[in-house]
Design a protein around this motif. Structure first.
Motif, PDB file in Angstrom:
ATOM      1  N   GLU A   1       3.383   3.549 -14.947  1.00 24.82           N
ATOM      2  CA  GLU A   1       4.232   4.260 -15.960  1.00 24.82           C
ATOM      3  C   GLU A   1       5.639   3.715 -15.947  1.00 24.82           C
ATOM      4  OE1 GLU A   1       4.129   8.431 -16.013  1.00 24.82           O
ATOM      5  OE2 GLU A   1       2.141   8.427 -15.472  1.00 24.82           O
ATOM      6  N   ALA A   2       6.171   3.539 -17.207  1.00 29.94           N
ATOM      7  CA  ALA A   2       7.695   2.801 -17.127  1.00 29.94           C
ATOM      8  C   ALA A   2       8.464   3.831 -17.304  1.00 29.94           C
ATOM      9  CB  ALA A   2       7.622   1.943 -18.520  1.00 29.94           C
ATOM     10  N   VAL A   3       8.236   5.125 -17.216  1.00 24.83           N
ATOM     11  CA  VAL A   3       9.320   6.112 -17.497  1.00 24.83           C
ATOM     12  C   VAL A   3       9.240   7.059 -16.237  1.00 24.83           C
ATOM     13  CG1 VAL A   3      10.358   7.930 -19.146  1.00 24.83           C
ATOM     14  CG2 VAL A   3       9.337   5.970 -19.752  1.00 24.83           C
ATOM     15  N   ILE A   4      10.444   7.424 -15.611  1.00 20.75           N
ATOM     16  CA  ILE A   4      10.440   8.494 -14.710  1.00 20.75           C
ATOM     17  C   ILE A   4      11.130   9.523 -15.528  1.00 20.75           C
ATOM     18  CG2 ILE A   4      11.568   9.245 -12.550  1.00 20.75           C
ATOM     19  CD1 ILE A   4      11.818   6.117 -11.925  1.00 20.75           C
ATOM     20  N   ARG A   5      10.419  10.881 -15.603  1.00 20.29           N
ATOM     21  CA  ARG A   5      10.829  11.955 -16.335  1.00 20.29           C
ATOM     22  C   ARG A   5      11.657  12.988 -15.941  1.00 20.29           C
ATOM     23  NH1 ARG A   5       8.326  10.674 -20.822  1.00 20.29           N
ATOM     24  NH2 ARG A   5       6.199   9.309 -20.686  1.00 20.29           N
ATOM     25  N   TYR A   6      12.564  12.941 -16.513  1.00 16.44           N
ATOM     26  CA  TYR A   6      13.637  14.237 -16.015  1.00 16.44           C
ATOM     27  C   TYR A   6      12.725  15.418 -15.729  1.00 16.44           C
ATOM     28  CZ  TYR A   6      17.834  17.156 -16.000  1.00 16.44           C
ATOM     29  OH  TYR A   6      18.792  18.118 -15.868  1.00 16.44           O
TER      30      TYR A   6
ATOM     31  N   ASP B   1       0.603  -1.062   0.004  1.00 19.19           N
ATOM     32  CA  ASP B   1      -0.017   0.011   0.063  1.00 19.19           C
ATOM     33  C   ASP B   1       0.800   1.172   0.011  1.00 19.19           C
ATOM     34  OD1 ASP B   1      -2.428  -1.221   0.230  1.00 19.19           O
ATOM     35  OD2 ASP B   1      -2.177  -1.701   2.178  1.00 19.19           O
ATOM     36  N   ASN B   2       1.883   1.189   0.421  1.00 19.19           N
ATOM     37  CA  ASN B   2       2.924   2.187   0.576  1.00 19.19           C
ATOM     38  C   ASN B   2       4.076   2.289  -0.712  1.00 19.19           C
ATOM     39  OD1 ASN B   2       2.128   3.210   3.031  1.00 19.19           O
ATOM     40  ND2 ASN B   2       3.256   1.885   4.108  1.00 19.19           N
ATOM     41  N   LYS B   3       3.674   1.467  -1.714  1.00 19.31           N
ATOM     42  CA  LYS B   3       4.244   1.593  -2.786  1.00 19.31           C
ATOM     43  C   LYS B   3       5.955   1.020  -2.524  1.00 19.31           C
ATOM     44  CE  LYS B   3       0.681   3.270  -4.670  1.00 19.31           C
ATOM     45  NZ  LYS B   3      -0.430   2.480  -5.200  1.00 19.31           N
TER      46      LYS B   3
ATOM     47  N   SER C   1       3.140   7.817  -7.457  1.00 21.15           N
ATOM     48  CA  SER C   1       2.001   8.065  -8.231  1.00 21.15           C
ATOM     49  C   SER C   1       2.038   7.280  -9.509  1.00 21.15           C
ATOM     50  CB  SER C   1       1.735   9.511  -8.338  1.00 21.15           C
ATOM     51  OG  SER C   1       2.954  10.022  -9.526  1.00 21.15           O
ATOM     52  N   ILE C   2       3.150   6.861  -9.703  1.00 16.61           N
ATOM     53  CA  ILE C   2       3.517   6.148 -11.082  1.00 16.61           C
ATOM     54  C   ILE C   2       3.925   4.793 -10.843  1.00 16.61           C
ATOM     55  CG2 ILE C   2       4.155   8.385 -12.432  1.00 16.61           C
ATOM     56  CD1 ILE C   2       7.125   7.283 -12.365  1.00 16.61           C
TER      57      ILE C   2
END
Length: 344
Positions: A295-300, A222-224, A290-291
């Motif tokens: 989502e597969a990308v951590i955005r700079y 639950d805490n990712k 949140s991702i």
């Protein structure tokens, strides 16, 4: 839906039904006779609006959301008790055994010894369900006398306790169940089974990950974060009990990739850099959670904006994320977690 049904609107509509040869001004007999009824009708419309919200899945709360969710066999996860390590010593600082079932207290929270894991080392279950059992640390006080015991220490969290599932998490699982077509043994089914386990916040099923008829299910809490081994084993056991036969199943926790930041900051006069670093760390943590598995990308660029949004930051320079200036691409079984934030 009923926003327009105000006291004034209802009263005006009622007065319009009265013939015009009757005095209908405020304070008249007919006005004073109809006004209380208009108040009650306006309240009824408010109650209708509230009741409508309580039976719709996007607005229902508390026990009303429970009633909506159970229609799709989605049940709120109850609070779970934390399991902690405990170390016990005699007056010579040597390990000492204690009876199973021994009870201890710390900060008004009680723990019970449930199993031995080594000399003087035991698993302790918090008697109070919820996250409260995760945060306490220090020396335990035995509730009953234990001969030879001199020191008792509450140790690491082995299985994190969790509060009862909140409305938004339950609502998300309800819509997952409603919107993702679950058929016998498809990927959504494995993810659904995994998320029925208390403490598992999300899951990703990877079909044919290691050849035909193989399925890998990746779990986060639950805490990712990656679950404890005991929680992974619990999820594995549950999925095996309900999945189709003949499938080669692997259940694992996500692999955690530390996201390290480095760079220089330009701050407003008088701003404490440690406060800024805390805000950036919190913002990065929120973003990564949140991702996670979504989502597969951590955005700079997103990380750069988190830094600029921190109170007191004017600008940054030479920002690197894990040593580079590009997006971080994650593997299907990987999530990002906050690493070192080295900004000055």
């Amino acid at each position: 839906m009923y926003e327009g049904q105000t006291f004034e609107t209802i009263l005006e509509r009622m007065l319009n039904r009265v013939t015009n040869n009757v005095d209908k001004r405020q304070g008249s007999i007919i006005f004073d006779a109809l006004a209380p009824a208009a108040v009650m009708f306006a309240q009824y419309y408010i109650d209708l609006e509230i009741n409508l919200d309580l039976v719709m899945p996007d607005t229902a709360t508390d026990e009303y959301l429970d009633r909506v969710a159970v229609e799709l066999d989605v049940v709120r996860k109850p609070a779970q008790k934390a399991i902690r390590a405990g170390q016990f010593y005699d007056s010579g600082n040597g390990p000492i055994d204690i009876p199973i079932g021994s009870r201890f207290s710390i900060d008004d929270v009680d723990f019970t010894a449930i199993s031995k894991t080594g000399p003087g080392t035991y698993k302790l279950e918090c008697e109070t369900a919820g996250e409260i059992g995760n945060t306490i640390a220090g020396q335990l006080i035995p509730i009953d006398y234990i001969p030879g015991l001199a020191t008792a220490v509450l140790g690491a969290v082995l299985v994190a306790g969790s509060d009862a599932e909140d409305d938004e998490s339950l609502r998300a699982r309800y819509f997952d169940r409603a919107q993702k077509p679950i058929t016998s043994g498809n990927k959504y089914h494995y993810e659904y089974w995994a998320k029925q386990v208390q403490g598992i916040g999300d899951a990703r099923a990877i079909p044919v990950w290691n050849g035909p008829n193989t399925v890998k299910v990746v779990l986060i809490t639950d805490n990712k974060r990656s679950p404890a081994p005991e929680k992974i084993a619990e999820a594995d056991s549950y999925i095996r009990s309900v999945m189709p036969i003949g499938v080669d199943l692997t259940v694992a926790g996500v692999r955690e990739l530390a996201i390290d930041l480095s760079g220089a900051l330009t701050l407003e006069t008088g701003v404490n850099v440690s406060v800024v670093l805390g805000a950036v760390s919190d913002g990065l943590d929120d973003y990564l959670k949140s991702i996670a598995l979504k989502e597969a990308v951590i955005r700079y660029s997103k990380i750069a904006n988190i830094i600029l949004d921190a109170d007191g930051v004017i600008d940054y320079a030479n920002l690197t994320v894990n040593g580079g200036t590009s997006n971080i691409v994650l593997d299907p079984d990987q999530i990002g977690i906050v690493g070192t934030v080295d900004l000055s």
